[in-house]
Design a protein around this motif. Structure first.
Motif, short mmCIF file in Angstrom:
data_model
loop_
_atom_site.label_atom_id
_atom_site.label_comp_id
_atom_site.label_asym_id
_atom_site.label_seq_id
_atom_site.Cartn_x
_atom_site.Cartn_y
_atom_site.Cartn_z
N THR A 89 11.05 3.32 -6.34
CA THR A 89 10.13 3.61 -4.85
C THR A 89 11.04 2.68 -3.95
O THR A 89 11.28 1.64 -4.50
N PRO A 90 10.68 3.14 -2.83
CA PRO A 90 10.32 3.99 -2.27
C PRO A 90 11.38 5.64 -2.33
O PRO A 90 12.39 5.16 -3.00
N THR A 101 6.88 7.32 -0.07
CA THR A 101 6.45 6.10 -0.93
C THR A 101 6.73 6.13 -2.27
O THR A 101 7.32 5.38 -2.92
N ASP A 102 6.73 7.62 -2.87
CA ASP A 102 7.31 7.66 -4.19
C ASP A 102 7.46 9.13 -4.35
O ASP A 102 7.05 9.96 -3.58
#
Length: 125
Positions: A89-90, A101-102
């Motif tokens: 992440t990100p 974000t992910d």
């Protein structure tokens, strides 16, 4: 914000969500009351992959166990690591710009769930 327990007495469970950790005369204070932070540094249970990317409920339970054990040992705070070198992440695009974000969009909800669990145990994250 979570309400940390002090070494002398924990704050009331009804501590307002707006309460903040501040510096008062060179001393940490929670909602104006001096507090000593004692806790753990949770680098990762899974290197750079504890939050987001569709983590299982079992993984949340393992993370929550760290909170419970910290609380039982008298801890009132925890430092949590989130990202590591962009490994999980990100999410970056081809130009190196953060675009999410992910990969599954669950990082923020995972973090909120963990913060709520910490608050129930009077642990400051």
């Amino acid at each position: 914000a979570q309400s940390p327990s002090s070494s002398s007495s924990p704050p009331p469970p009804s501590s307002p969500p707006s309460a903040r950790l501040t510096v008062l005369n060179r001393t940490l204070a929670w909602d104006g009351v001096p507090v000593f932070l004692s806790g753990v540094n949770l680098a990762w249970l899974r290197y750079g992959n504890d939050f987001g990317n569709g983590q299982s409920n079992a993984h949340f339970c393992a993370l929550k166990d760290v909170l419970v054990n910290t609380s039982r040992a008298g801890g009132n705070s925890m430092r949590v690591w989130l990202h590591v070198e962009g490994y999980k992440t990100p999410v970056f695009d081809a130009d190196g710009v953060v675009v999410a974000t992910d990969s599954t969009g669950s990082l923020i909800s995972d973090m909120r769930r963990y913060l709520r669990a910490a608050r129930q145990l009077d642990i400051l994250i």
